[in-house]
Design a protein around this motif. Structure first.
Motif, PDB file in Angstrom:
ATOM      1  N   LEU A  72       0.804  -1.222   0.000  1.00 24.31           N
ATOM      2  CA  LEU A  72       0.000   0.000   0.000  1.00 24.31           C
ATOM      3  C   LEU A  72       0.839   1.276   0.000  1.00 24.31           C
ATOM      4  N   LEU A  73       1.847   1.362   0.838  1.00 26.72           N
ATOM      5  CA  LEU A  73       2.673   2.576   0.885  1.00 26.72           C
ATOM      6  C   LEU A  73       3.381   2.840  -0.433  1.00 26.72           C
ATOM      7  N   TYR A  74       3.734   1.782  -1.164  1.00 28.14           N
ATOM      8  CA  TYR A  74       4.465   1.934  -2.421  1.00 28.14           C
ATOM      9  C   TYR A  74       3.558   2.371  -3.577  1.00 28.14           C
ATOM     10  N   VAL A  75       2.286   1.982  -3.528  1.00 28.02           N
ATOM     11  CA  VAL A  75       1.384   2.299  -4.643  1.00 28.02           C
ATOM     12  C   VAL A  75       0.507   3.518  -4.381  1.00 28.02           C
ATOM     13  N   LEU A  76       0.482   3.987  -3.149  1.00 28.90           N
ATOM     14  CA  LEU A  76      -0.348   5.127  -2.767  1.00 28.90           C
ATOM     15  C   LEU A  76      -0.074   6.323  -3.672  1.00 28.90           C
ATOM     16  N   GLY A  77      -1.107   6.846  -4.314  1.00 24.25           N
ATOM     17  CA  GLY A  77      -0.992   8.013  -5.180  1.00 24.25           C
ATOM     18  C   GLY A  77      -0.633   7.703  -6.623  1.00 24.25           C
ATOM     19  N   ALA A  78      -0.460   6.438  -6.956  1.00 23.88           N
ATOM     20  CA  ALA A  78      -0.107   6.074  -8.331  1.00 23.88           C
ATOM     21  C   ALA A  78      -1.296   6.304  -9.264  1.00 23.88           C
ATOM     22  N   GLN A  79      -0.979   6.591 -10.518  1.00 23.96           N
ATOM     23  CA  GLN A  79      -2.021   6.745 -11.534  1.00 23.96           C
ATOM     24  C   GLN A  79      -1.840   5.663 -12.586  1.00 23.96           C
ATOM     25  N   ILE A  80      -2.908   4.916 -12.826  1.00 24.58           N
ATOM     26  CA  ILE A  80      -2.899   3.864 -13.830  1.00 24.58           C
ATOM     27  C   ILE A  80      -3.469   4.444 -15.116  1.00 24.58           C
ATOM     28  N   GLY A  81      -2.702   4.339 -16.174  1.00 21.21           N
ATOM     29  CA  GLY A  81      -3.112   4.857 -17.463  1.00 21.21           C
ATOM     30  C   GLY A  81      -3.035   3.771 -18.520  1.00 21.21           C
ATOM     31  N   PHE A  82      -3.344   4.145 -19.743  1.00 21.32           N
ATOM     32  CA  PHE A  82      -3.250   3.228 -20.871  1.00 21.32           C
ATOM     33  C   PHE A  82      -2.751   4.010 -22.061  1.00 21.32           C
ATOM     34  N   GLU A  83      -1.753   3.455 -22.752  1.00 24.21           N
ATOM     35  CA  GLU A  83      -1.199   4.126 -23.920  1.00 24.21           C
ATOM     36  C   GLU A  83      -1.166   3.167 -25.099  1.00 24.21           C
ATOM     37  N   ALA A  84      -1.412   3.712 -26.268  1.00 22.20           N
ATOM     38  CA  ALA A  84      -1.289   2.952 -27.514  1.00 22.20           C
ATOM     39  C   ALA A  84      -0.431   3.787 -28.452  1.00 22.20           C
ATOM     40  N   GLY A  85       0.635   3.181 -28.951  1.00 24.13           N
ATOM     41  CA  GLY A  85       1.530   3.913 -29.834  1.00 24.13           C
ATOM     42  C   GLY A  85       2.238   2.967 -30.783  1.00 24.13           C
TER      43      GLY A  85
END
Length: 96
Positions: A72-85
């Motif tokens: 939990l402390l390591y992932v707190l505040g992370a943003q999950i996105g998705f990219e296609a390139g």
């Protein structure tokens, strides 16, 4: 208890829901967010899983998110996105 320990972009939300529906993943599964390894060599762990005894389960904008308490402390505040390139497509994680 935290309300939303991670954020999910609109495109990632769409891709997660699309995968859950098209792969017919059962409702008890959720998106596991965590880290693998340690120190400078740590990498993000994303995948569909069921919660275990050391997990916390969150509802992040309609997505069931599973996080092991020790991550939990390591992932707190992370943003999950998705990219296609040009180099491919996939989920991304950015930590603020």
């Amino acid at each position: 208890m935290l309300d939303q320990p991670v954020r999910i972009t609109a495109e990632a939300h769409y891709q997660i829901q699309n995968t859950l529906n098209h792969q017919k993943i059962p409702a008890e599964y959720g998106l596991r967010v965590g880290v693998r390894g340690g120190g400078c060599g740590a990498s993000w762990l994303l995948g569909f899983d069921t919660p275990g005894p050391t997990d916390e389960v969150y509802n992040v904008e309609g997505v069931r998110v599973i996080i092991d308490r020790k991550h939990l402390l390591y992932v707190l505040g992370a943003q999950i996105g998705f990219e296609a390139g040009e180099e491919g497509r996939g989920f991304t994680v950015e930590k603020a």
